[in-house]
Motif scaffolding. Structure first.
Motif, short mmCIF file in Angstrom:
data_model
loop_
_atom_site.label_atom_id
_atom_site.label_comp_id
_atom_site.label_asym_id
_atom_site.label_seq_id
_atom_site.Cartn_x
_atom_site.Cartn_y
_atom_site.Cartn_z
N SER A 28 0.82 -1.20 0.00
CA SER A 28 0.00 0.00 0.00
C SER A 28 0.85 1.25 0.00
O SER A 28 0.49 2.27 -0.60
CB SER A 28 -0.92 0.00 1.21
OG SER A 28 -1.64 1.18 1.31
N ALA A 29 1.99 1.21 0.67
CA ALA A 29 2.88 2.37 0.72
C ALA A 29 3.57 2.62 -0.62
O ALA A 29 4.11 3.70 -0.85
CB ALA A 29 3.91 2.19 1.82
N LEU A 30 3.54 1.65 -1.54
CA LEU A 30 4.12 1.85 -2.87
C LEU A 30 3.36 2.89 -3.67
O LEU A 30 3.85 3.38 -4.67
CB LEU A 30 4.16 0.54 -3.65
CG LEU A 30 5.23 -0.46 -3.26
CD1 LEU A 30 5.08 -1.73 -4.09
CD2 LEU A 30 6.60 0.13 -3.46
N ALA A 31 2.16 3.21 -3.26
CA ALA A 31 1.38 4.22 -3.98
C ALA A 31 2.01 5.60 -3.87
O ALA A 31 1.68 6.49 -4.64
CB ALA A 31 -0.04 4.26 -3.44
N ALA A 51 -4.60 -3.94 5.48
CA ALA A 51 -3.44 -3.87 6.37
C ALA A 51 -3.81 -3.26 7.71
O ALA A 51 -3.38 -3.74 8.76
CB ALA A 51 -2.31 -3.09 5.72
N VAL A 52 -4.63 -2.22 7.67
CA VAL A 52 -5.06 -1.59 8.92
C VAL A 52 -5.94 -2.56 9.72
O VAL A 52 -5.79 -2.70 10.94
CB VAL A 52 -5.80 -0.27 8.64
CG1 VAL A 52 -6.47 0.27 9.89
CG2 VAL A 52 -4.84 0.75 8.07
N THR A 53 -6.83 -3.26 9.04
CA THR A 53 -7.71 -4.21 9.71
C THR A 53 -6.94 -5.38 10.32
O THR A 53 -7.12 -5.71 11.50
CB THR A 53 -8.76 -4.75 8.72
OG1 THR A 53 -9.46 -3.64 8.15
CG2 THR A 53 -9.74 -5.67 9.41
N SER A 82 -0.51 4.89 6.37
CA SER A 82 0.12 5.89 5.50
C SER A 82 -0.21 5.63 4.03
O SER A 82 -0.45 6.58 3.28
CB SER A 82 1.63 5.91 5.72
OG SER A 82 2.22 4.72 5.27
N GLY A 83 -0.23 4.37 3.63
CA GLY A 83 -0.58 4.06 2.25
C GLY A 83 -2.03 4.37 1.94
O GLY A 83 -2.35 4.92 0.88
N LEU A 84 -2.92 4.06 2.86
CA LEU A 84 -4.34 4.35 2.65
C LEU A 84 -4.58 5.85 2.62
O LEU A 84 -5.34 6.35 1.78
CB LEU A 84 -5.17 3.69 3.75
CG LEU A 84 -6.68 3.81 3.64
CD1 LEU A 84 -7.18 3.14 2.37
CD2 LEU A 84 -7.35 3.18 4.85
#
Length: 96
Positions: A28-31, A51-53, A82-84
């Motif tokens: 997700s952080a790759l965004a 990931a948060v869940t 952070s990615g979301l």
């Protein structure tokens, strides 16, 4: 002599929550990488939420002593958040 393949009695499914959260959070952080942003945007949003869940569930299980490691679940939750946040900010900025 063969070694049994059965898991130990102390293994639980909660052990996998932290590493799963960490991998999904890293994806997700790759965004945030500009060249990958438009390719990974839809999947990064879903991966960040998962990931948060999973990270929150992993933190809960680690604190109760059910299984898993606290630091992997915490790191996955932070990366997923952070990615979301990044993907939702990009979607909001482009008005999608």
């Amino acid at each position: 002599m063969s070694v049994p393949n059965t898991p130990a009695g102390s293994d639980s499914p909660a052990v996998a929550l932290g590493p799963t959260s960490l991998v999904l959070g890293a994806f997700s952080a790759l965004a945030w990488v500009p060249s990958l942003a438009f390719l990974t945007l839809p999947l990064a949003t879903i991966a960040g939420a998962l990931a948060v869940t999973f990270g929150a569930a992993g933190i809960h299980c680690a604190r109760r002593g059910v299984g898993g490691r606290l630091w992997t679940a915490t790191a996955g939750t932070v990366l997923g958040t952070s990615g979301l946040t990044g993907t939702l900010t990009l979607l909001w900025a482009f008005g999608a």
